[in-house]
Design a protein around this motif. Structure first.
Motif, PDB file in Angstrom:
ATOM      1  N   ALA A   1       1.531   0.921  -1.703  1.00 41.50           N
ATOM      2  CA  ALA A   1       1.998  -0.313  -1.524  1.00 41.50           C
ATOM      3  C   ALA A   1       3.523  -0.332  -1.702  1.00 41.50           C
ATOM      4  O   ALA A   1       3.741   0.187  -3.133  1.00 41.50           O
ATOM      5  CB  ALA A   1       1.361  -1.616  -2.098  1.00 41.50           C
ATOM      6  N   PRO A   2       4.432  -0.831  -1.025  1.00 40.24           N
ATOM      7  CA  PRO A   2       5.683  -0.307  -0.894  1.00 40.24           C
ATOM      8  C   PRO A   2       6.568  -0.786  -2.440  1.00 40.24           C
ATOM      9  O   PRO A   2       7.021   0.086  -3.189  1.00 40.24           O
ATOM     10  CB  PRO A   2       6.778  -1.048  -0.139  1.00 40.24           C
ATOM     11  CG  PRO A   2       5.695  -1.115   1.145  1.00 40.24           C
ATOM     12  CD  PRO A   2       4.331  -1.400   0.545  1.00 40.24           C
ATOM     13  N   TYR A   3       5.914  -1.803  -3.071  1.00 43.26           N
ATOM     14  CA  TYR A   3       6.350  -2.146  -4.318  1.00 43.26           C
ATOM     15  C   TYR A   3       5.923  -1.517  -5.595  1.00 43.26           C
ATOM     16  O   TYR A   3       6.481  -1.489  -6.971  1.00 43.26           O
ATOM     17  CB  TYR A   3       6.150  -3.648  -4.772  1.00 43.26           C
ATOM     18  CG  TYR A   3       4.633  -4.189  -4.867  1.00 43.26           C
ATOM     19  CD1 TYR A   3       4.165  -4.160  -6.387  1.00 43.26           C
ATOM     20  CD2 TYR A   3       3.900  -4.360  -3.857  1.00 43.26           C
ATOM     21  CE1 TYR A   3       2.985  -4.642  -6.507  1.00 43.26           C
ATOM     22  CE2 TYR A   3       2.694  -4.504  -4.176  1.00 43.26           C
ATOM     23  CZ  TYR A   3       2.053  -4.522  -5.247  1.00 43.26           C
ATOM     24  OH  TYR A   3       0.692  -4.999  -5.478  1.00 43.26           O
ATOM     25  N   ARG A   4       5.072  -0.557  -5.414  1.00 41.97           N
ATOM     26  CA  ARG A   4       4.526   0.466  -6.139  1.00 41.97           C
ATOM     27  C   ARG A   4       4.743   1.832  -5.976  1.00 41.97           C
ATOM     28  O   ARG A   4       4.412   2.827  -6.550  1.00 41.97           O
ATOM     29  CB  ARG A   4       2.894   0.382  -6.283  1.00 41.97           C
ATOM     30  CG  ARG A   4       2.414  -0.848  -7.058  1.00 41.97           C
ATOM     31  CD  ARG A   4       0.806  -0.256  -7.453  1.00 41.97           C
ATOM     32  NE  ARG A   4       0.064  -0.513  -6.129  1.00 41.97           N
ATOM     33  CZ  ARG A   4      -0.977  -1.289  -5.784  1.00 41.97           C
ATOM     34  NH1 ARG A   4      -0.680  -2.521  -6.477  1.00 41.97           N
ATOM     35  NH2 ARG A   4      -1.454  -1.233  -4.774  1.00 41.97           N
ATOM     36  N   ASN A   5       5.600   2.115  -4.961  1.00 36.37           N
ATOM     37  CA  ASN A   5       6.367   3.294  -4.686  1.00 36.37           C
ATOM     38  C   ASN A   5       6.867   4.305  -5.901  1.00 36.37           C
ATOM     39  O   ASN A   5       6.489   5.508  -6.001  1.00 36.37           O
ATOM     40  CB  ASN A   5       7.281   3.379  -3.683  1.00 36.37           C
ATOM     41  CG  ASN A   5       6.806   3.250  -2.288  1.00 36.37           C
ATOM     42  OD1 ASN A   5       5.682   3.337  -2.044  1.00 36.37           O
ATOM     43  ND2 ASN A   5       7.654   2.697  -1.338  1.00 36.37           N
ATOM     44  N   LEU A   6       7.551   3.624  -6.692  1.00 35.37           N
ATOM     45  CA  LEU A   6       8.383   4.361  -7.902  1.00 35.37           C
ATOM     46  C   LEU A   6       7.235   4.717  -8.874  1.00 35.37           C
ATOM     47  O   LEU A   6       7.179   5.777  -9.516  1.00 35.37           O
ATOM     48  CB  LEU A   6       9.502   3.682  -8.387  1.00 35.37           C
ATOM     49  CG  LEU A   6      10.893   3.739  -7.479  1.00 35.37           C
ATOM     50  CD1 LEU A   6      11.685   2.806  -7.920  1.00 35.37           C
ATOM     51  CD2 LEU A   6      11.150   5.332  -7.232  1.00 35.37           C
TER      52      LEU A   6
END
Lengths: 243, 243
Positions: free
Chosen positions: A182-187
């Motif tokens: 999920a993009p908000y967990r990329n980092l």
């Protein structure tokens, strides 16, 4: 004979005139679906906007509010989709769209395609952008043996175990391993990969493909550790491990 | 900054005016590579013809005989490719093409992409047809977990063992299994799959995608046994096993 068109949607939607339709779709697609009025979509709202942009690009005067949409996503009860292909029984072609990219890849759209095959309908895949495949092309990793694993588990311990397993597969079977988050967990997952994988393992990060934020880079874990954080926060990103 | 463009080529080449460029490429691609003069290609001859068709579609007056081509295929000694990116060092953009479909997938093109990343050059994947991905979309099988296995082994015993292994993976891990065969052996492998796989296993055959000979069908092994042989002899075909 009615056909079930699998309709790719541009990756990203920066604004109505972002040029992403021209950049990522053959105009033929829009001709092909010109008379289609029934659509199965991951989200009706997003599909309407995508179709509006496509028809606008070709100057086709089409009112997408006249179309009928059936939703198919992870919240859909699969018993409900039983009559989704009813318009095809009546002789009408239909289209399948996901929110972005190629339908039926990394989304549950394949359920209606399966039904179409059972009923003997023609299934027509159209050309368009797949972030998974474009990331693979651009990674420099082997494209002769690869595996797409979807989303990683959400719980940290399981997720870390899965990353280790994928790294092992990559090394032992020389099989490129592809996954998403999920993009908000990329980092978060980027940090986890740097912590878990061995220094010589190669990681490719491909974010915002075809958009103005496109970022594609392959390097060893050691090199990634020396670089600033990649610009992938909240941007759809493909992660690849390679040899 | 010079870029390494990964340039998809239409699947199939029926004749010079077969319309496959319009059908399977965004016109943007041809704009993007308009000024590129150096290409790395699976075969220089095929790449020249593909580029000629692309530029002709856009009415660009370009003489492909002025271009420089470097060949990269299964016969290339990988030590020879060391200076293939020399034009980029001089500031020129370059393109990579395979004989059909997306470069660096099911061909050795990834070796130059790997080099480009090492040298810090920008790598730009363009949108185009991938028979592997389009077959997956159209199969009705899970696109959330899939694996591409390339060519099967040539020796019969090994090949049959591999088919069994892929069927098992498909059932146990719910992972769609994709593989290819040299086109003149398509019917042989089709027969082998019918003999080896269990009756409820599902097989998708996707041949001649985007061409006038497109044939896509998913059915159980039992059903395939009752049908006439599929029209795949000598036609590029993707085989998929699914659940």
């Amino acid at each position: 004979m009615p056909s079930l068109y699998l309709i790719p949607v541009p990756l990203g939607d920066e604004d109505f005139n972002d040029g992403l339709v021209q950049k990522s779709l053959p105009l033929y697609n829009i001709e092909a679906i010109r008379n289609v009025k029934y659509f199965i979509a991951e989200s009706a709202k997003n599909a309407k906007r995508a179709l509006k942009k496509m028809f606008f690009t070709c100057n086709f005067e089409v009112n997408v509010d006249d179309f009928e949409f059936f939703e198919l996503n992870e919240h859909t009860n699969l018993r409900e989709i039983y009559d989704y292909l009813e318009p095809m029984e009546q002789g009408n072609s239909m289209g399948v769209l996901s929110d972005a990219g190629c339908p039926c890849v990394a989304d549950p759209g394949n359920a209606v395609v399966e039904m179409a095959h059972k009923k003997g309908f023609r299934v027509v895949p159209l050309v368009g952008p797949s972030s998974i495949l474009m990331a693979l092309m651009a990674s420099g990793f082997s494209g002769q043996n690869f595996s797409f694993n979807g989303y990683l588990p959400q719980k940290e311990a399981e997720r870390n175990q899965k990353i280790k397993l994928l790294e092992k597969k990559c090394q032992k079977e020389n099989q490129t391993q592809i996954f998403i988050e999920a993009p908000y967990r990329n980092l978060k997952i980027f940090d986890a990969i740097l912590k878990i994988c061995s220094s010589e393992t190669k990681l490719c990060i491909a974010a915002g493909i075809t958009t103005s934020k496109e970022f594609i880079k392959t390097a060893t874990i050691t090199s990634w550790k020396k670089m600033p954080q990649p610009p992938i926060e909240k941007i759809p990103t493909i992660f690849l491990l390679g040899k």
